[in-house]
Scaffold this motif. Structure first.
Motif, PDB file in Angstrom:
ATOM      1  N   ARG A  15       1.199   5.396  -1.641  1.00  0.00           N
ATOM      2  CA  ARG A  15       0.491   6.479  -2.304  1.00  0.00           C
ATOM      3  C   ARG A  15       1.461   7.452  -2.954  1.00  0.00           C
ATOM      4  NH1 ARG A  15      -3.238   7.391   3.056  1.00  0.00           N
ATOM      5  NH2 ARG A  15      -4.569   5.562   2.819  1.00  0.00           N
ATOM      6  N   SER A  48      -3.235   1.816  -3.778  1.00  0.00           N
ATOM      7  CA  SER A  48      -3.141   3.126  -3.128  1.00  0.00           C
ATOM      8  C   SER A  48      -3.922   3.200  -1.826  1.00  0.00           C
ATOM      9  CB  SER A  48      -3.622   4.226  -4.081  1.00  0.00           C
ATOM     10  OG  SER A  48      -4.955   3.974  -4.488  1.00  0.00           O
ATOM     11  N   SER A  49      -4.812   2.221  -1.583  1.00  0.00           N
ATOM     12  CA  SER A  49      -5.580   2.226  -0.347  1.00  0.00           C
ATOM     13  C   SER A  49      -5.976   0.800   0.011  1.00  0.00           C
ATOM     14  CB  SER A  49      -6.827   3.102  -0.491  1.00  0.00           C
ATOM     15  OG  SER A  49      -7.679   2.600  -1.503  1.00  0.00           O
ATOM     16  N   GLY A  87       4.509   5.605  -4.851  1.00  0.00           N
ATOM     17  CA  GLY A  87       3.691   4.463  -5.229  1.00  0.00           C
ATOM     18  C   GLY A  87       3.526   4.359  -6.727  1.00  0.00           C
ATOM     19  N   GLU A  88       3.348   5.490  -7.396  1.00  0.00           N
ATOM     20  CA  GLU A  88       3.198   5.475  -8.849  1.00  0.00           C
ATOM     21  C   GLU A  88       4.484   5.022  -9.535  1.00  0.00           C
ATOM     22  OE1 GLU A  88       1.464   5.433 -12.353  1.00  0.00           O
ATOM     23  OE2 GLU A  88       0.427   5.809 -10.452  1.00  0.00           O
ATOM     24  N   ARG A 110       4.680   1.316  -9.221  1.00  0.00           N
ATOM     25  CA  ARG A 110       3.707   0.696 -10.113  1.00  0.00           C
ATOM     26  C   ARG A 110       4.199   0.705 -11.562  1.00  0.00           C
ATOM     27  NH1 ARG A 110       0.019   3.746  -8.632  1.00  0.00           N
ATOM     28  NH2 ARG A 110      -0.783   2.512  -6.905  1.00  0.00           N
ATOM     29  N   VAL A 131       0.874  -1.170   0.000  1.00  0.00           N
ATOM     30  CA  VAL A 131       0.000   0.000   0.000  1.00  0.00           C
ATOM     31  C   VAL A 131       0.912   1.220   0.000  1.00  0.00           C
ATOM     32  CG1 VAL A 131      -1.801   1.282   1.204  1.00  0.00           C
ATOM     33  CG2 VAL A 131      -1.816  -1.221   1.241  1.00  0.00           C
TER      34      VAL A 131
END
Length: 306
Positions: free
Chosen positions: A31, A61-62, A35-36, A39, A29
């Motif tokens: 953000r 993200s959550s 996080g991007e 990903r 998890v």
């Protein structure tokens, strides 16, 4: 094993990354831009124990109700645990283990405010690492280790199996004989982070100057005395061992709390020296060094949170 890692900073990304590299089904998890980047480009870990790269990486993200896990590693900042705990109710089932790795001594109790006690373990980690850039983690000090156990120190099959899982993933792990003692022993050591913040200095600088080295010794001694007052076992000579341990840190290294204060971000001050001051007050114990450091940073902490 299906593993959910809450937080992909220096702690979560390192240990979660090792577990993914070992073949476990790991979801992070994370953000924002970090996080991007994970990903899009995967996770890169630069480590004194050997670099590794994961691509692709499972990143969300959550926390969603459709995410179930055998193990949840809670690797957010200490002050974020309560908020995370309320969200975890959606993903925890009968057999899920929730293992907090926060600095401080309150995380397991805060998780139990929202989750069944049977799901919650107690734990700590040892590592010096940080986000170097988006999607990139740098581990630059201390042998990565997770020490954990049942909150009542019972020796269950699940913690024995989890310990084997961790060791097989390429980092050290052990089931504590007395996890509360282990948590407090780490707590003693980490509370020097705020001294680094006050003096705007690194571990190497603080330990070399006689005056600040003495402050560090007194800070540790106050917390060890408080632990004993609260019936937590701390062996004789532990403060000297802690001083020797700090002497092994890279000269230029700092801690996450230190860097957060310097950068004007919310920090774990309340969960470190703030906790010392509050528990000492309740116990009728004077902790002047910790009190001075905590009060010296309190205005900066309040500004950061506003």
């Amino acid at each position: 094993m299906k593993i959910l890692v809450i937080g992909a900073g220096g702690v979560g990304a390192y240990f979660g990354g090792r577990l993914a590299l070992a073949g476990h089904d790991v979801t992070f998890v994370a953000r924002g831009a970090h996080g991007e980047a994970m990903r899009t480009n995967g996770l890169m870990v630069k480590s004194i124990n050997g670099d590794f790269n994961l691509n692709p990486v499972n990143v969300i993200s959550s926390i969603g109700v459709d995410v179930k896990a055998d193990l949840v590693l809670v690797a957010v900042k200490a002050w974020q645990v309560r908020d995370i705990a309320s969200q975890l109710k959606a993903v925890v089932d009968e057999n899920t283990m929730v293992l907090p790795l926060q600095n401080g001594v309150l995380a397991s109790d805060e998780l139990k405010e929202y989750l069944p006690a049977k799901n919650v373990l107690a734990g700590l980690c040892r590592i010096i690492s940080k986000i170097e850039s988006q999607g990139v983690i740098s581990h630059f000090g201390v042998e990565p280790t997770i020490v954990f156990g049942e909150t009542d120190n019972s020796k269950t099959t699940r913690v024995a199996e989890l310990c084997r899982t961790f060791n097989d993933a390429g980092f050290k792990s052990k089931v504590a004989d007395d996890i509360q003692s282990e948590l407090w022993k780490k707590f003693i050591a980490i509370c020097v982070s705020a001294l680094l913040a006050v003096t705007r200095s690194t571990y190497g600088e603080v330990r070399e100057l006689p005056e600040t080295r003495e402050m560090m010794f007194q800070l540790f001694t106050e917390i060890a005395t408080l632990a004993s007052r609260l019936n937590v076992y701390i062996e004789d000579g532990f403060v000297d061992k802690t001083m020797a341990f700090i002497d092994t840190f890279p000269h230029s290294s700092t801690s996450s709390l230190t860097r957060d204060v310097w950068e004007g971000k919310p920090s774990e001050l309340e969960y470190q020296n703030g906790t010392v001051v509050k528990l000492a007050h309740q116990a009728g114990l004077d902790v002047p060094v910790n009190k001075f450091i905590y009060h010296s940073l309190l205005l900066m902490e309040q500004r950061a949170r506003r």
